[in-house]
Design a protein around this motif. Structure first.
Motif, PDB file in Angstrom:
ATOM      1  N   ASP A 219       0.678  -1.186   0.509  1.00 28.06           N
ATOM      2  CA  ASP A 219      -0.132   0.337  -0.140  1.00 28.06           C
ATOM      3  C   ASP A 219       0.675   1.482  -0.275  1.00 28.06           C
ATOM      4  OD1 ASP A 219      -2.163  -1.672   0.282  1.00 28.06           O
ATOM      5  OD2 ASP A 219      -2.221  -0.884   1.859  1.00 28.06           O
ATOM      6  N   CYS A 220       2.131   0.674   0.679  1.00 34.31           N
ATOM      7  CA  CYS A 220       3.343   2.215   0.771  1.00 34.31           C
ATOM      8  C   CYS A 220       3.630   2.770  -0.520  1.00 34.31           C
ATOM      9  CB  CYS A 220       4.192   2.150   1.887  1.00 34.31           C
ATOM     10  SG  CYS A 220       3.733   2.051   3.102  1.00 34.31           S
ATOM     11  N   TYR A 221       4.101   1.457  -1.938  1.00 33.37           N
ATOM     12  CA  TYR A 221       4.323   1.153  -2.687  1.00 33.37           C
ATOM     13  C   TYR A 221       2.965   2.653  -3.407  1.00 33.37           C
ATOM     14  CZ  TYR A 221       8.145  -1.080  -1.367  1.00 33.37           C
ATOM     15  OH  TYR A 221       9.560  -2.093  -1.383  1.00 33.37           O
ATOM     16  N   ALA A 222       2.362   1.460  -3.624  1.00 33.62           N
ATOM     17  CA  ALA A 222       0.645   2.175  -4.156  1.00 33.62           C
ATOM     18  C   ALA A 222       0.556   4.127  -4.178  1.00 33.62           C
ATOM     19  CB  ALA A 222      -0.470   1.078  -3.777  1.00 33.62           C
ATOM     20  N   LEU A 227       9.048   5.141  -9.172  1.00 29.92           N
ATOM     21  CA  LEU A 227       9.064   3.465  -8.360  1.00 29.92           C
ATOM     22  C   LEU A 227      10.442   3.262  -7.443  1.00 29.92           C
ATOM     23  CD1 LEU A 227       8.309   1.458  -9.410  1.00 29.92           C
ATOM     24  CD2 LEU A 227      10.482   1.752 -11.204  1.00 29.92           C
ATOM     25  N   HIS A 228       9.992   2.741  -6.492  1.00 31.74           N
ATOM     26  CA  HIS A 228      10.929   2.914  -5.264  1.00 31.74           C
ATOM     27  C   HIS A 228      11.805   1.878  -5.983  1.00 31.74           C
ATOM     28  CE1 HIS A 228      11.951   1.575  -1.056  1.00 31.74           C
ATOM     29  NE2 HIS A 228      11.872   3.269  -1.061  1.00 31.74           N
ATOM     30  N   PRO A 229      13.003   1.694  -5.271  1.00 33.42           N
ATOM     31  CA  PRO A 229      14.386   1.102  -5.514  1.00 33.42           C
ATOM     32  C   PRO A 229      13.759  -0.798  -5.465  1.00 33.42           C
ATOM     33  CG  PRO A 229      14.684   2.691  -4.110  1.00 33.42           C
ATOM     34  CD  PRO A 229      13.370   2.991  -4.627  1.00 33.42           C
ATOM     35  N   ASN A 230      13.212  -0.715  -3.980  1.00 38.27           N
ATOM     36  CA  ASN A 230      12.928  -2.318  -3.624  1.00 38.27           C
ATOM     37  C   ASN A 230      11.687  -2.728  -4.527  1.00 38.27           C
ATOM     38  OD1 ASN A 230      15.459  -2.065  -2.839  1.00 38.27           O
ATOM     39  ND2 ASN A 230      15.239  -1.523  -0.629  1.00 38.27           N
ATOM     40  N   GLN A 231      11.111  -1.997  -4.815  1.00 37.70           N
ATOM     41  CA  GLN A 231       9.341  -2.501  -4.982  1.00 37.70           C
ATOM     42  C   GLN A 231       9.351  -3.671  -5.922  1.00 37.70           C
ATOM     43  OE1 GLN A 231       6.721   1.084  -6.278  1.00 37.70           O
ATOM     44  NE2 GLN A 231       5.293  -0.483  -6.882  1.00 37.70           N
ATOM     45  N   GLU A 232      10.477  -3.525  -7.224  1.00 35.91           N
ATOM     46  CA  GLU A 232      10.094  -4.917  -8.145  1.00 35.91           C
ATOM     47  C   GLU A 232      10.014  -6.392  -7.104  1.00 35.91           C
ATOM     48  OE1 GLU A 232      13.476  -7.445 -11.136  1.00 35.91           O
ATOM     49  OE2 GLU A 232      13.569  -5.087 -10.813  1.00 35.91           O
ATOM     50  N   GLU A 233      11.122  -6.145  -6.438  1.00 36.04           N
ATOM     51  CA  GLU A 233      11.936  -7.350  -5.312  1.00 36.04           C
ATOM     52  C   GLU A 233      10.816  -8.037  -4.064  1.00 36.04           C
ATOM     53  OE1 GLU A 233      14.037  -8.113  -1.452  1.00 36.04           O
ATOM     54  OE2 GLU A 233      14.850  -6.625  -1.654  1.00 36.04           O
ATOM     55  N   PHE A 234      10.112  -6.388  -3.511  1.00 34.00           N
ATOM     56  CA  PHE A 234       8.825  -7.476  -2.480  1.00 34.00           C
ATOM     57  C   PHE A 234       7.289  -7.331  -3.565  1.00 34.00           C
ATOM     58  CE2 PHE A 234      11.590  -5.110   0.483  1.00 34.00           C
ATOM     59  CZ  PHE A 234      11.891  -6.016   1.508  1.00 34.00           C
ATOM     60  N   MET A 253      -0.612  -8.235 -12.358  1.00 33.63           N
ATOM     61  CA  MET A 253      -1.384  -7.967 -13.411  1.00 33.63           C
ATOM     62  C   MET A 253      -1.640  -6.132 -12.955  1.00 33.63           C
ATOM     63  SD  MET A 253      -0.891 -10.522 -14.936  1.00 33.63           S
ATOM     64  CE  MET A 253      -1.236  -9.736 -16.338  1.00 33.63           C
ATOM     65  N   GLU A 254      -2.542  -5.512 -12.178  1.00 38.17           N
ATOM     66  CA  GLU A 254      -2.701  -4.219 -12.184  1.00 38.17           C
ATOM     67  C   GLU A 254      -1.728  -2.922 -11.940  1.00 38.17           C
ATOM     68  OE1 GLU A 254      -5.492  -4.347  -9.359  1.00 38.17           O
ATOM     69  OE2 GLU A 254      -7.269  -5.379 -10.409  1.00 38.17           O
ATOM     70  N   LEU A 255      -0.296  -3.702 -12.137  1.00 39.13           N
ATOM     71  CA  LEU A 255       0.836  -2.882 -11.642  1.00 39.13           C
ATOM     72  C   LEU A 255       0.825  -2.185 -12.790  1.00 39.13           C
ATOM     73  CD1 LEU A 255       3.296  -5.315  -9.480  1.00 39.13           C
ATOM     74  CD2 LEU A 255       1.563  -3.226  -9.026  1.00 39.13           C
ATOM     75  N   PRO A 256       1.614  -0.591 -13.413  1.00 39.42           N
ATOM     76  CA  PRO A 256       2.199  -0.377 -14.896  1.00 39.42           C
ATOM     77  C   PRO A 256       3.245  -0.923 -15.402  1.00 39.42           C
ATOM     78  CG  PRO A 256       2.971   1.082 -12.994  1.00 39.42           C
ATOM     79  CD  PRO A 256       2.642  -0.084 -12.325  1.00 39.42           C
TER      80      PRO A 256
END
Length: 398
Positions: A219-222, A227-234, A253-256
């Motif tokens: 939710d914090c990422y959203a 784009l947060h540097p560790n978002q892909e990892e989590f 699937m709803e991610l950019p």
């Protein structure tokens, strides 16, 4: 001819008790002004309530990992953990607390207890410092054992950190940094403590808190556009941990597009698709491309994948004259030959003297609960750890 007269209309000013025309107009104007004033008062009251609501969010002023009042209280009541005791006083009748090692414990909300006292709340910077201490000096310490006790201490203190964050409505980069380390710790613990007795480690409780922290982190990422540097990892860890979940799949699937096409997320999506298609051979093959922490997130699904593989082969190769090489099956299961033979026997699959497997759909049986120990089949994960330390894993340096 008598015609009925229409009733005579009497104007308001001609009525017996009607006020003069000027007085009536003045009375209407005063009524309108009164309504306007009432509306203005309502608006001002709503503004005051909104402002009051903003001001009532407590802000912590405690600059230590454990508030002074709690430290004194737990010391006098002999409720200090031995990780928090001052060196040399552990064997005393009343051990003394080390202010540099004591950490605020989690306490359940109770009636009459003020949990919003600023002196008992730690600001975000102190909370982040506390989490780093718990990871670097406790969880990653080679001198503290057993690790079940280390986990119990860190787990409780991280709950206390989360409690302070919720009360203060912490957000921003400090919140993300705290949640990231918490999620990594809980994922690693789910692998390392797998199979431990329930009195020492409860996987359901760990799973509940892991899901809550992971959901908060996503939710914090959203809420931010960057784009947060560790978002892909989590994002990938969340899908691997919740493999086969429709909700987790829909979230990805709803991610950019630029995030969804990242290598880690594409690999997680491929594994998730193979899992949904009940293709365990492909799941296990793709799992070998994961890093250590990703394997930790996936490890709870490996037992299901291997069970499905043996079930499918028991139907596909069900013949008295069919022999399947044991070493080839071991490679498909990502296990060594002795463990493969042991796993086959647990599911009723016959292994011949010449190291061949005889599949039979009639002989396939489910093992009794508690007889199949997941920890014995962690080789695909253990091979990834190698020389990685606990600190490097939880800090994301692996």
């Amino acid at each position: 001819m008598n015609r009925r007269r229409a009733p005579r209309r009497i104007s308001h000013s001609q009525r017996r008790d009607a006020p003069p025309r000027g007085e009536w107009r003045q009375r209407n104007q005063e009524q309108w002004r009164g309504q306007d004033k009432a509306q203005m008062r309502q608006v001002e009251e709503d503004d005051r309530r909104e402002q009051h609501g903003k001001e009532t969010v407590p802000r912590g002023i405690c600059q230590t990992m454990c508030p002074a009042h709690e430290l004194w209280e737990r010391q006098t009541q002999n409720r200090l953990h031995h990780f928090e005791m001052l060196a040399g006083t552990e064997r005393d009748r009343q051990p003394r607390a080390d202010p540099l090692r004591a950490v605020k414990e989690y306490s359940r909300p109770a009636a009459g207890k003020d949990s919003t006292n600023p002196a008992d709340l730690r600001p975000p910077a102190v909370l982040l410092k506390t989490v780093c201490y718990l990871i670097d000096d406790i969880a990653a310490s080679p001198n503290l054992c057993p690790w079940t006790e280390v986990y119990g201490f860190v787990f409780d203190r991280l709950r206390g950190v989360k409690q302070d964050m919720i009360i203060q409505r912490v957000s921003g980069l400090d919140c993300v940094a705290i949640l990231e380390q918490t999620v990594r710790f809980l994922i690693y613990a789910s692998y390392r403590l797998c199979g431990e007795p329930l009195r020492l480690y409860d996987p359901r409780i760990n799973d509940t808190h892991l899901q809550e922290n992971l959901s908060w982190l996503l939710d914090c990422y959203a809420t931010v556009t960057e784009l947060h540097p560790n978002q892909e990892e989590f994002q990938a860890l969340g899908l691997l941990y919740n493999l086969g979940s429709a909700r987790a799949t829909q979230h990805i699937m709803e991610l950019p597009e630029r995030l969804r096409s990242a290598p880690a997320i594409r690999l997680a999506l491929s594994i998730n698709r193979a899992y949904l298609e009940r293709n365990p051979v492909r799941v296990l093959r793709l799992a070998q491309r994961l890093n250590f922490l990703q394997c930790c997130a996936l490890h709870q699904h490996l037992v299901t994948c291997r069970r499905d593989l043996l079930l499918i082969f028991s139907h596909g190769y069900s013949s008295r004259n069919c022999r399947f090489p044991l070493d080839r099956l071991a490679r498909l299961l990502c296990l060594d030959v002795p463990l493969t033979a042991r796993l086959c026997q647990a599911y009723g699959v016959d292994v011949s003297q010449d190291s061949h497997v005889v599949f039979s759909k009639a002989a396939f049986t489910e093992p009794e609960q508690g007889t199949l120990h997941c920890k014995l089949y962690h080789s695909i994960v253990a091979e990834k750890q190698r020389d990685l330390t606990v600190g490097s894993i939880i800090h994301g340096c692996a």
